[in-house]
Scaffold this motif. Structure first.
Motif, PDB file in Angstrom:
ATOM      1  N   ALA A 184       0.834  -1.183  -0.041  1.00 25.65           N
ATOM      2  CA  ALA A 184      -0.140  -0.025   0.038  1.00 25.65           C
ATOM      3  C   ALA A 184       0.990   1.366   0.040  1.00 25.65           C
ATOM      4  O   ALA A 184       1.986   1.281   0.404  1.00 25.65           O
ATOM      5  CB  ALA A 184      -0.986  -0.063   1.084  1.00 25.65           C
ATOM      6  N   TRP A 185       0.413   2.264  -0.639  1.00 25.37           N
ATOM      7  CA  TRP A 185       0.931   3.501  -0.642  1.00 25.37           C
ATOM      8  C   TRP A 185       0.818   4.343   0.445  1.00 25.37           C
ATOM      9  O   TRP A 185      -0.343   4.601   0.954  1.00 25.37           O
ATOM     10  CB  TRP A 185       0.924   4.409  -1.864  1.00 25.37           C
ATOM     11  N   GLY A 186       1.684   5.097   0.989  1.00 26.51           N
ATOM     12  CA  GLY A 186       1.537   6.036   1.854  1.00 26.51           C
ATOM     13  C   GLY A 186       1.123   7.347   1.791  1.00 26.51           C
ATOM     14  O   GLY A 186       0.628   7.665   0.559  1.00 26.51           O
ATOM     15  N   ALA A 187       0.475   8.134   2.560  1.00 22.11           N
ATOM     16  CA  ALA A 187      -0.449   9.346   2.293  1.00 22.11           C
ATOM     17  C   ALA A 187       0.357  10.337   1.378  1.00 22.11           C
ATOM     18  O   ALA A 187      -0.357  11.195   1.135  1.00 22.11           O
ATOM     19  CB  ALA A 187      -0.577   9.776   3.573  1.00 22.11           C
ATOM     20  N   GLY A 188       1.466  10.349   1.716  1.00 22.04           N
ATOM     21  CA  GLY A 188       2.424  11.357   0.778  1.00 22.04           C
ATOM     22  C   GLY A 188       2.812  10.924  -0.670  1.00 22.04           C
ATOM     23  O   GLY A 188       3.278  11.764  -1.204  1.00 22.04           O
ATOM     24  N   ALA A 189       2.438   9.642  -1.083  1.00 23.12           N
ATOM     25  CA  ALA A 189       2.797   9.202  -2.367  1.00 23.12           C
ATOM     26  C   ALA A 189       2.356   9.774  -3.442  1.00 23.12           C
ATOM     27  O   ALA A 189       2.850  10.250  -4.383  1.00 23.12           O
ATOM     28  CB  ALA A 189       2.423   7.596  -2.505  1.00 23.12           C
ATOM     29  N   ALA A 190       1.161  10.410  -3.348  1.00 23.75           N
ATOM     30  CA  ALA A 190       0.538  11.294  -4.525  1.00 23.75           C
ATOM     31  C   ALA A 190       1.238  12.567  -4.851  1.00 23.75           C
ATOM     32  O   ALA A 190       1.564  12.983  -5.814  1.00 23.75           O
ATOM     33  CB  ALA A 190      -0.862  11.449  -4.527  1.00 23.75           C
ATOM     34  N   VAL A 191       1.509  13.204  -3.523  1.00 24.62           N
ATOM     35  CA  VAL A 191       2.137  14.538  -3.669  1.00 24.62           C
ATOM     36  C   VAL A 191       3.544  14.401  -4.117  1.00 24.62           C
ATOM     37  O   VAL A 191       3.935  15.239  -5.015  1.00 24.62           O
ATOM     38  CB  VAL A 191       2.281  15.085  -2.069  1.00 24.62           C
ATOM     39  N   LEU A 192       4.262  13.319  -3.728  1.00 23.30           N
ATOM     40  CA  LEU A 192       5.631  13.067  -4.271  1.00 23.30           C
ATOM     41  C   LEU A 192       5.627  12.996  -5.702  1.00 23.30           C
ATOM     42  O   LEU A 192       6.066  13.461  -6.618  1.00 23.30           O
ATOM     43  CB  LEU A 192       6.378  11.875  -3.454  1.00 23.30           C
ATOM     44  N   PHE A 193       4.775  11.900  -6.181  1.00 22.72           N
ATOM     45  CA  PHE A 193       4.558  11.595  -7.387  1.00 22.72           C
ATOM     46  C   PHE A 193       4.199  12.713  -8.434  1.00 22.72           C
ATOM     47  O   PHE A 193       4.992  12.996  -9.474  1.00 22.72           O
ATOM     48  CB  PHE A 193       3.652  10.443  -7.722  1.00 22.72           C
ATOM     49  N   GLY A 194       3.454  13.513  -7.974  1.00 20.38           N
ATOM     50  CA  GLY A 194       3.040  14.513  -8.685  1.00 20.38           C
ATOM     51  C   GLY A 194       4.074  15.807  -8.789  1.00 20.38           C
ATOM     52  O   GLY A 194       4.359  16.227  -9.929  1.00 20.38           O
ATOM     53  N   SER A 195       4.767  16.063  -7.816  1.00 24.01           N
ATOM     54  CA  SER A 195       5.792  16.722  -7.771  1.00 24.01           C
ATOM     55  C   SER A 195       6.911  16.382  -8.804  1.00 24.01           C
ATOM     56  O   SER A 195       7.531  17.149  -9.282  1.00 24.01           O
ATOM     57  CB  SER A 195       6.252  17.122  -6.290  1.00 24.01           C
ATOM     58  N   LEU A 196       7.331  14.933  -8.571  1.00 25.32           N
ATOM     59  CA  LEU A 196       8.500  14.359  -9.218  1.00 25.32           C
ATOM     60  C   LEU A 196       8.200  14.354 -10.643  1.00 25.32           C
ATOM     61  O   LEU A 196       9.282  14.477 -11.573  1.00 25.32           O
ATOM     62  CB  LEU A 196       9.030  13.368  -8.583  1.00 25.32           C
ATOM     63  N   PHE A 197       6.965  14.171 -11.251  1.00 29.09           N
ATOM     64  CA  PHE A 197       6.842  13.885 -12.565  1.00 29.09           C
ATOM     65  C   PHE A 197       5.658  14.502 -13.297  1.00 29.09           C
ATOM     66  O   PHE A 197       5.600  14.395 -14.603  1.00 29.09           O
ATOM     67  CB  PHE A 197       6.337  12.324 -12.625  1.00 29.09           C
TER      68      PHE A 197
END
Length: 234
Positions: A184-197
């Protein structure tokens, strides 16, 4: 009396036909399993030869070879325990992933990467890092690059991790591992992915990661009790 004999004969014929059909199915299944095991063994042995003969000359190559060695060990165990076609296929896929890490190690050492490897829909869908990015999320620095480097020694061959696409590329840290292990992904995964990609050509679903949903409408986030710091603690 003759009618009873006919019934007995017909029943015997039906029973014999059933036995033959069952035996035919068993033989066919065994042949399929033997073929699947042979195919998996071929890839595991190919991975073994690379793992045993390559030595990393820099941090990126050493890390990729360490990951390849892990996949080799896992694939060998899966192959030993395989009793179905599906289990043999899993061993093959693990060995193939290991060979992707081998190719990455060779690239990191400026060697010929070797022949192309089979791809699949999940890797194609995930895309690949096409430019260098460096972002800060929650006080932590994350980098992604299409090439190995001193600051990006961790390779990922691209594919699905816990139901989400992670693009092929080189990273400063293996931020996907917590989801790979925990499922399972952590709660910050979407923020990180959006920022990085976000906005990067060649990376699929960057916007959907940022929004927290993919095409199926499934939530990216892990349960509420999984915090961002826990998810990215390596």
């Amino acid at each position: 009396m003759s009618f009873a004999i006919v019934l007995v004969v017909l029943a015997a014929l039906a029973f014999g036909a059933g036995l033959l059909f069952t035996r035919f199915q068993a033989v066919a299944k065994k042949r399929q399993l033997d073929d699947a095991l042979a195919e998996a063994r071929r890839w595991v042995e190919r991975l073994a030869g690379q793992v045993m003969h390559l030595t990393g000359t820099n941090a990126a190559a050493k890390q990729a070879l360490a990951d390849a060695s892990e996949r080799y060990t896992a694939a060998g165990s899966q192959l030993d325990l395989a009793r179905t076609v599906e289990q043999a296929g899993l061993a093959k896929e693990t060995a193939l992933e290991g060979l992707y890490y081998i190719r990455a190690a060779r690239v990191a050492m400026d060697l010929d990467p070797g022949p192309a490897l089979p791809t699949d829909a999940e890797r194609a869908r995930a895309g690949a890092v096409t430019e260098h990015r460096k972002v800060e999320v929650e006080g932590e620095t994350y980098e992604a690059s299409p090439r190995p480097g001193h600051d990006t020694p961790h390779y990922y061959p691209g594919g699905q991790v816990a139901g989400r696409s992670v693009p092929e590329g080189w990273y400063n840290r293996p931020w996907w591992k917590s989801a790979l292990i925990g499922g399972a992904w952590g709660a910050g995964a979407a923020v990180l992915f959006g920022s990085l990609f976000v906005g990067m050509a060649g990376v699929a679903a960057a916007q959907t990661w940022q929004d927290g949903f993919e095409a199926g409408g499934q939530d990216v986030f892990a349960p509420d009790d999984v915090g961002f710091d826990d998810a990215w603690d390596f």
